[in-house]
Design an enzyme around this catalytic site. Structure first.
Site, short mmCIF file in Angstrom:
data_model
loop_
_atom_site.label_atom_id
_atom_site.label_comp_id
_atom_site.label_asym_id
_atom_site.label_seq_id
_atom_site.Cartn_x
_atom_site.Cartn_y
_atom_site.Cartn_z
N GLY A 135 1.14 -0.91 0.03
CA GLY A 135 -0.03 -0.10 -0.17
C GLY A 135 1.13 1.75 -0.03
O GLY A 135 2.01 1.14 0.80
N ASP A 144 -1.60 -7.40 7.74
CA ASP A 144 -3.48 -7.87 7.34
C ASP A 144 -4.12 -8.23 5.33
O ASP A 144 -3.24 -9.19 5.00
CB ASP A 144 -3.53 -6.10 7.52
CG ASP A 144 -3.28 -5.21 6.06
OD1 ASP A 144 -2.08 -5.30 5.61
OD2 ASP A 144 -4.26 -4.43 5.63
#
Length: 338
Positions: A98, A177
């Protein structure tokens, strides 16, 4: 007003005009770039997604997620689309994760951005995991964090000798995650726990041997493999699998090398089987081997809170469905942000 003053005024006006034109172009190019951060094409029998931020190692941002998700859903429903391929531009990375800068800026100023980013990213990850069409990810180059979420839940993941997989989140105060709570505890033995807590990097064929990739292909054959997949006529899942298997079988790179963690798997399975981080640390200390002490050194550099969250996440996730894991991870992500 004399001639020199008029001239100066004209120059200043022209320079102001020029600046405005340049700013306009920049705004336009920024807008254009945003649309081109992901290329979405129908080619042959497939929908092809290309992550197109090579200068940023194809780091994933909210704009990209918002472009990919609706297109994935359309292709999933389209009777003319038989498979979906996702790859990264530039050759260095599939997706390095990300966009951390966006996250850290939002963390300080805008809670809604972090809520939207995580919610929409996990929604996309879940859509990949439940996709009704065969989904093929070329995890060539760096594949970390968000890049793992875009690939590991799909049906087929193709690694090359240039693949580099890691989930380094415990070093930055987060947790692995994007569904890490689902796929990591399902790897062989306690391998997933080890990878999650230490951020250990797997390279090349080891990405396949660990079970992250389903196939391993020479990087120079990747273009040919893609062409072969695109040329299939109304392929079934088995047809796609056959093409991937053929390329996998022909690849000889590092074929005879053992898995890098092979000799340590017994230790990993026993040392990382504890239910608390404290117990794992004690296990490593008591073991005293050079491998155990090396891991101890690594773990001591990680965020203590992240380590505890991560271990609990994996233990809980081992008995949850993928969707339940995403609900758990969304709640955790928001708790970690503020």
């Amino acid at each position: 007003m004399g001639l020199p003053e008029v001239w100066n005024l004209l120059c200043r006006f022209n320079s102001f005009k020029r600046t405005n034109i340049i700013l306009q172009h920049l705004r336009m190019s920024k807008h254009t770039d945003a649309a081109e951060e992901v290329l979405l094409e129908r080619r042959g029998c497939a929908g092809v997604i290309t992550l197109n931020r090579p200068k940023f190692l194809n780091a994933l941002n909210l704009n990209m997620i918002r472009l990919i998700y609706p297109q994935l859903k359309k292709w999933e429903q389209d009777p003319e689309t038989f498979l979906i391929i996702i790859k990264g531009a530039g050759g260095k990375a599939f997706c390095s994760g990300g966009d951390i800068k966006v996250l850290s800026d939002a963390r300080n100023t805008n809670q809604k951005v972090t809520q939207d980013l995580f919610r929409e990213e996990y929604t996309l990850n879940n859509a990949i995991g439940s996709c009704q069409k065969p989904y093929v990810a070329f995890i060539h180059g760096i594949t970390m964090g968000g890049g793992v979420g875009l690939s590991v839940h799909g049906q087929f993941r193709v690694a090359t000798e240039k693949s580099l997989f890691a989930m380094p989140e415990t070093a930055i105060g987060l947790f692995p995650d994007v569904g890490g709570g689902y796929f990591l505890p399902r790897l062989q033995g306690k391998l997933g726990y080890f990878l999650a807590l230490t951020g250990f990097r797997l390279k090349g064929r080891d990405v396949y041997r660990a079970g992250i990739a389903t196939h391993f292909v020479d990087s120079e054959k990747l273009g040919m493999l893609e062409d072969n997949l695109l040329a299939l006529k109304s392929p079934s899942k088995e047809n796609i699998s056959d093409v991937l298997d053929a390329y996998h079988t022909k690849s000889k790179i590092d074929q005879d090398k053992p898995f890098i963690l092979e000799e340590h798997m017994d230790k990993i399975n026993s040392l990382f089987s504890a239910n608390t981080v404290e117990q794992i640390i004690e296990n490593l200390q008591q073991d005293g081997s050079s491998f155990a002490l090396e891991q101890l050194k690594v773990i001591n550099k990680m965020s203590p809170t992240s380590l505890k969250i991560t271990l609990r996440q994996l233990i809980e996730g081992s008995s949850k469905t993928l969707q339940e894991v995403f609900v758990m991870e969304y709640r955790l992500s928001q708790a970690c942000m503020f």
